[in-house]
Design an enzyme around this catalytic site. Structure first.
Site, PDB file in Angstrom:
ATOM      1  N   ARG A   1      -9.357  -3.574 -13.186  1.00 31.21           N
ATOM      2  CA  ARG A   1     -10.627  -3.317 -12.498  1.00 31.21           C
ATOM      3  C   ARG A   1     -11.763  -3.451 -13.478  1.00 31.21           C
ATOM      4  O   ARG A   1     -11.748  -2.853 -14.543  1.00 31.21           O
ATOM      5  CB  ARG A   1     -10.645  -1.906 -11.912  1.00 31.21           C
ATOM      6  CG  ARG A   1      -9.789  -1.830 -10.692  1.00 31.21           C
ATOM      7  CD  ARG A   1      -9.994  -0.555  -9.952  1.00 31.21           C
ATOM      8  NE  ARG A   1      -8.898  -0.440  -9.012  1.00 31.21           N
ATOM      9  CZ  ARG A   1      -8.534   0.670  -8.428  1.00 31.21           C
ATOM     10  NH1 ARG A   1      -9.182   1.790  -8.675  1.00 31.21           N
ATOM     11  NH2 ARG A   1      -7.529   0.683  -7.591  1.00 31.21           N
TER      12      ARG A   1
ATOM     13  N   HIS B   1     -11.353   2.238  -3.913  1.00 30.26           N
ATOM     14  CA  HIS B   1     -12.430   3.101  -3.439  1.00 30.26           C
ATOM     15  C   HIS B   1     -13.702   2.921  -4.257  1.00 30.26           C
ATOM     16  O   HIS B   1     -14.708   3.564  -3.968  1.00 30.26           O
ATOM     17  CB  HIS B   1     -11.970   4.555  -3.530  1.00 30.26           C
ATOM     18  CG  HIS B   1     -11.425   4.876  -4.890  1.00 30.26           C
ATOM     19  ND1 HIS B   1     -10.195   4.419  -5.299  1.00 30.26           N
ATOM     20  CD2 HIS B   1     -11.952   5.529  -5.939  1.00 30.26           C
ATOM     21  CE1 HIS B   1      -9.990   4.805  -6.545  1.00 30.26           C
ATOM     22  NE2 HIS B   1     -11.033   5.479  -6.968  1.00 30.26           N
TER      23      HIS B   1
ATOM     24  N   LYS C   1      -4.697  -6.910  -8.528  1.00 31.26           N
ATOM     25  CA  LYS C   1      -3.456  -6.174  -8.741  1.00 31.26           C
ATOM     26  C   LYS C   1      -2.296  -7.075  -8.356  1.00 31.26           C
ATOM     27  O   LYS C   1      -2.387  -7.821  -7.375  1.00 31.26           O
ATOM     28  CB  LYS C   1      -3.491  -4.929  -7.855  1.00 31.26           C
ATOM     29  CG  LYS C   1      -2.222  -4.109  -7.923  1.00 31.26           C
ATOM     30  CD  LYS C   1      -2.462  -2.720  -7.360  1.00 31.26           C
ATOM     31  CE  LYS C   1      -2.087  -2.620  -5.917  1.00 31.26           C
ATOM     32  NZ  LYS C   1      -1.711  -1.262  -5.515  1.00 31.26           N
TER      33      LYS C   1
ATOM     34  N   ASP D   1     -10.204   4.241   2.799  1.00 30.34           N
ATOM     35  CA  ASP D   1     -11.034   3.770   1.683  1.00 30.34           C
ATOM     36  C   ASP D   1     -11.193   2.250   1.673  1.00 30.34           C
ATOM     37  O   ASP D   1     -10.830   1.568   2.630  1.00 30.34           O
ATOM     38  CB  ASP D   1     -10.440   4.238   0.349  1.00 30.34           C
ATOM     39  CG  ASP D   1      -9.157   3.505   0.010  1.00 30.34           C
ATOM     40  OD1 ASP D   1      -8.425   3.149   0.952  1.00 30.34           O
ATOM     41  OD2 ASP D   1      -8.893   3.278  -1.188  1.00 30.34           O
TER      42      ASP D   1
ATOM     43  N   ASP E   1      -9.674  -0.331   0.355  1.00 33.29           N
ATOM     44  CA  ASP E   1      -8.532  -1.214   0.625  1.00 33.29           C
ATOM     45  C   ASP E   1      -7.517  -0.616   1.584  1.00 33.29           C
ATOM     46  O   ASP E   1      -6.432  -1.172   1.764  1.00 33.29           O
ATOM     47  CB  ASP E   1      -7.859  -1.643  -0.688  1.00 33.29           C
ATOM     48  CG  ASP E   1      -7.254  -0.479  -1.443  1.00 33.29           C
ATOM     49  OD1 ASP E   1      -7.784   0.644  -1.320  1.00 33.29           O
ATOM     50  OD2 ASP E   1      -6.256  -0.680  -2.142  1.00 33.29           O
TER      51      ASP E   1
ATOM     52  N   ASP F   1      -5.690   2.197   1.633  1.00 32.24           N
ATOM     53  CA  ASP F   1      -4.477   2.936   1.283  1.00 32.24           C
ATOM     54  C   ASP F   1      -4.681   4.444   1.220  1.00 32.24           C
ATOM     55  O   ASP F   1      -3.731   5.202   1.201  1.00 32.24           O
ATOM     56  CB  ASP F   1      -3.838   2.396  -0.018  1.00 32.24           C
ATOM     57  CG  ASP F   1      -4.772   2.422  -1.207  1.00 32.24           C
ATOM     58  OD1 ASP F   1      -5.913   2.884  -1.068  1.00 32.24           O
ATOM     59  OD2 ASP F   1      -4.350   1.969  -2.290  1.00 32.24           O
TER      60      ASP F   1
ATOM     61  N   LYS G   1       0.628   3.474  -0.712  1.00 31.66           N
ATOM     62  CA  LYS G   1       0.117   4.511   0.162  1.00 31.66           C
ATOM     63  C   LYS G   1      -0.588   3.844   1.332  1.00 31.66           C
ATOM     64  O   LYS G   1      -0.965   2.680   1.244  1.00 31.66           O
ATOM     65  CB  LYS G   1      -0.767   5.484  -0.588  1.00 31.66           C
ATOM     66  CG  LYS G   1      -1.898   4.862  -1.390  1.00 31.66           C
ATOM     67  CD  LYS G   1      -2.520   5.916  -2.285  1.00 31.66           C
ATOM     68  CE  LYS G   1      -3.700   5.375  -3.055  1.00 31.66           C
ATOM     69  NZ  LYS G   1      -3.318   5.009  -4.429  1.00 31.66           N
TER      70      LYS G   1
HETATM   71  C1  G16 Z   1      -6.813   7.396  -9.298  1.00 31.08           C
HETATM   72  C2  G16 Z   1      -6.083   8.553  -8.651  1.00 31.08           C
HETATM   73  C3  G16 Z   1      -4.603   8.248  -8.549  1.00 31.08           C
HETATM   74  C4  G16 Z   1      -4.387   6.931  -7.818  1.00 31.08           C
HETATM   75  C5  G16 Z   1      -5.217   5.851  -8.491  1.00 31.08           C
HETATM   76  C6  G16 Z   1      -5.175   4.556  -7.742  1.00 31.08           C
HETATM   77  O1  G16 Z   1      -6.322   7.181 -10.586  1.00 31.08           O
HETATM   78  O2  G16 Z   1      -6.270   9.731  -9.391  1.00 31.08           O
HETATM   79  O3  G16 Z   1      -3.937   9.293  -7.890  1.00 31.08           O
HETATM   80  O4  G16 Z   1      -3.047   6.583  -7.819  1.00 31.08           O
HETATM   81  O5  G16 Z   1      -6.576   6.246  -8.533  1.00 31.08           O
HETATM   82  O6  G16 Z   1      -5.618   4.753  -6.430  1.00 31.08           O
HETATM   83  P1  G16 Z   1      -6.120   3.516  -5.593  1.00 31.08           P
HETATM   84  O7  G16 Z   1      -4.962   2.588  -5.521  1.00 31.08           O
HETATM   85  O8  G16 Z   1      -6.512   4.087  -4.268  1.00 31.08           O
HETATM   86  O9  G16 Z   1      -7.259   2.998  -6.376  1.00 31.08           O
HETATM   87  P2  G16 Z   1      -7.055   7.704 -11.891  1.00 31.08           P
HETATM   88  O10 G16 Z   1      -6.263   7.154 -13.017  1.00 31.08           O
HETATM   89  O11 G16 Z   1      -8.483   7.215 -11.793  1.00 31.08           O
HETATM   90  O12 G16 Z   1      -7.006   9.202 -11.786  1.00 31.08           O
END
Ligand code: G16
Length: 543
Positions: A22, A114, A126, A277, A279, A281, A376
């Site tokens: 990202r 998000h 990803k 959010d 995407d 999930d 998720k």
């Molecule tokens: C954050 C959340 C994690 C989640 C990750 C990816 O990571 O704390 O629980 O698994 O985002 O989420 P998504 O796939 O919705 O972006 P971090 O490392 O910022 O705490």
């Protein structure tokens, strides 16, 4: 067809974090940047010759550009076919489903989840593997290694294709199929949930508000909630995916989905409120007058999942990320099944799901899902809630109170300190890590520390060990504070402080969370020296 080998100087290694790579859009727009990363992925994918690859994203700014690049590069790298969502759209769980359903070798999911979107905001890439889940650490490590030495990328010289026209086209000898982004996913949901029961509930006057946050779930929610389940038109709010998410932060929490929260706390609140959010999930669940924390949602879904047809045989196990509250552990204990505690990030659930050791998984960060895909799944969580409510015929608030009366309540909050200078955040973690062995026995107000450690996970399936996954401070009586640095931010460092207080059944179950956590919050600052290290006296975001 011409295959071009584009030479590029090795670029500073790009390490995919918990959810891929990202960065700001402007970083991805640099010449060769996205291509270098995609080529690094392709270089580590074994068996790609003639294989199927799934490509799609959450519709944010730059999505279409990278999809066109990725299609040309897939052709030059020897893939046999790519399957792309119409308009470049796939929610992350829908992409996971397609990979599994059509036996793809993997998929490129383009999203920064998000995080905000737009020319000055975030983008992400990803790679998911053939089980439909995020690449495990050994693969992301190999991708990272490759990025440190990559010196060329392959492409075919072909024009852009029409991403909006369903059907099949040829790109450099490779087949590209543009598919309906929603159809297969919606069909999967119909196999898991009793759509008739939910439809009857909607017909009986049950009202819902679903906030798609101008992000990817809009088309999924319109089709499933309004068209197939008969919820009133207008049930889905912000249902058109926008490249900049309407300038909003598509993170379904109480800060960024405040309009939904305010509606659900108002006098004319519908029966059920939910959001997803960027995407698709993550999920936010709010009943009339009752916010359900993601940790509680996992526990409540696990306790009631057998009421939905896809889970009527019961759960094989539950898995939660370490910072997620222990509410699900108590459900697992009552059900006589295992509860696994994994590091943060969905990729750690994949082995447990593949091995049939867990059926439902969740994270405190609003992620819940099951073995139906390997991501998720926001819309899935909403449907499981609706199915349970349709069977139990009680309001969300009553369901929550019932649950706490039986299992006790884990009061919970997460405090985020964003945009910290990286050296200061690292210093805080280093100092606290060194102090951990001396913490047990120390008192902070009414709290006494029982144990403290740096969380390390040994995967029960493949034995791989992931160390340094967050610092845990456990207090006598079951309360806890966890400190960790985010792996998904794109600017500076984010410190996350997770606070949890357990009140057993028969205890104080109907109190306000901030008051219940006040002693823990004070202890967290005293233990870690948050203000001393960062100068911050309050978190930026409380969820
Ligand atoms: C954050 C959340 C994690 C989640 C990750 C990816 O990571 O704390 O629980 O698994 O985002 O989420 P998504 O796939 O919705 O972006 P971090 O490392 O910022 O705490």
């Amino acid at each position: 067809m011409t295959i071009s080998t584009i030479k590029t100087a090795p670029y500073e290694g790009q390490k995919p974090g918990t959810s891929g790579l990202r960065k700001k859009v402007k970083v991805f727009q640099q010449p060769n940047y996205a291509e270098n990363f995609i080529q690094s992925v392709f270089d580590v994918v074994e068996g790609k010759e003639g294989a199927l690859l799934v490509i799609g994203g959450d519709g944010r700014f730059h999505n279409r550009t990278v999809i066109q690049q990725a299609i040309r590069m897939a052709a030059a790298n020897g893939f046999g076919k790519v399957m792309v969502g119409q308009g470049g759209i796939f929610s992350t769980p829908a992409a996971s489903n397609l990979i599994r359903q059509y036996g793809a070798i993997g998929g490129l999911i383009l999203s920064a989840s998000h995080n905000p979107g737009g020319p000055d905001e975030d983008f992400g890439i990803k790679y998911n593997v053939s089980n439909g889940g995020p690449a495990p650490e050994k693969v992301t490590d190999a991708i990272f290694q490759r990025t440190t030495s990559i010196d060329r990328w392959l492409t075919v010289e072909t024009p852009d294709i029409d991403l909006d026209a369903l059907g099949t086209v040829d790109v450099g000898g490779m087949t590209v199929e543009i598919v309906d982004s929603v159809a297969d996913y919606a069909a999967l949901m119909e196999t898991l949930f009793d759509f008739d029961a939910i439809r009857a509930m909607a017909a009986g006057g049950f009202r819902m508000a679903f906030d798609a946050m101008s992000a990817v779930t809009g088309p999924y929610a319109h089709e499933i909630f309004e068209k197939r389940l008969g919820f009133a038109p207008g049930t889905v709010r912000n249902g058109t995916p926008l490249e900049d998410f309407g300038h909003h932060h598509p993170d379904p929490n109480l800060v960024h989905a405040k309009a939904l929260y305010d509606l659900m706390m108002s006098a004319d609140a519908p029966d059920f409120g939910a959001a997803s959010d960027g995407d698709g999930d993550r999920n936010l669940i709010i009943g009339k007058g009752r916010f359900v924390t993601p940790s509680d949602s996992l526990a409540m879904l696990a306790a009631n999942a057998h009421l939905a047809k896809g889970y009527k045989a019961g759960l094989k196990g539950i898995a939660r990320s370490m910072p997620t509250s222990a509410a699900a552990d108590r459900v697992a204990q009552a059900l006589g099944i295992a509860c696994y505690e994994t590091p943060t990030g969905w990729k750690f659930f994949g082995n447990l799901l593949d091995a049939g050791m867990a059926t439902i998984c969740g994270e405190e960060s609003a992620g819940t899902g099951s073995d139906h895909v390997r991501e998720k799944d926001g819309v899935w969580a909403v449907l499981l809630w609706l199915n349970i409510l349709a069977v139990r015929k009680i309001p969300v608030d009553d369901l929550a109170r019932d649950h706490w009366a039986r299992f006790g309540r884990n009061y919970y909050a997460r405090h985020d300190y964003e945009g910290l200078p990286t050296d200061k955040a690292n210093a805080l973690i280093a100092e606290l890590t060194a102090a951990l062995p001396a913490l047990p026995g120390k008192r902070f107000g009414p709290l006494t520390i029982a144990a403290a450690d740096s969380f390390s996970y040994a995967d029960p399936v493949d034995g791989s060990v992931s160390a340094n996954q967050g610092l845990r401070v456990m207090f006598e009586g079951g309360s806890r504070v966890v400190f960790r640095l985010s792996g998904t931010g794109t600017e500076g460092a984010t410190l996350r402080v997770y606070l949890e207080r357990y009140e057993p059944a028969g205890g104080a179950l109907d109190e306000e969370t901030p008051a219940m956590l006040a002693d823990l919050i004070a202890a967290a600052d005293a233990i870690a020296g948050i203000e001393r290290h960062t100068g911050r006296t309050a978190p930026d975001v409380v969820t």
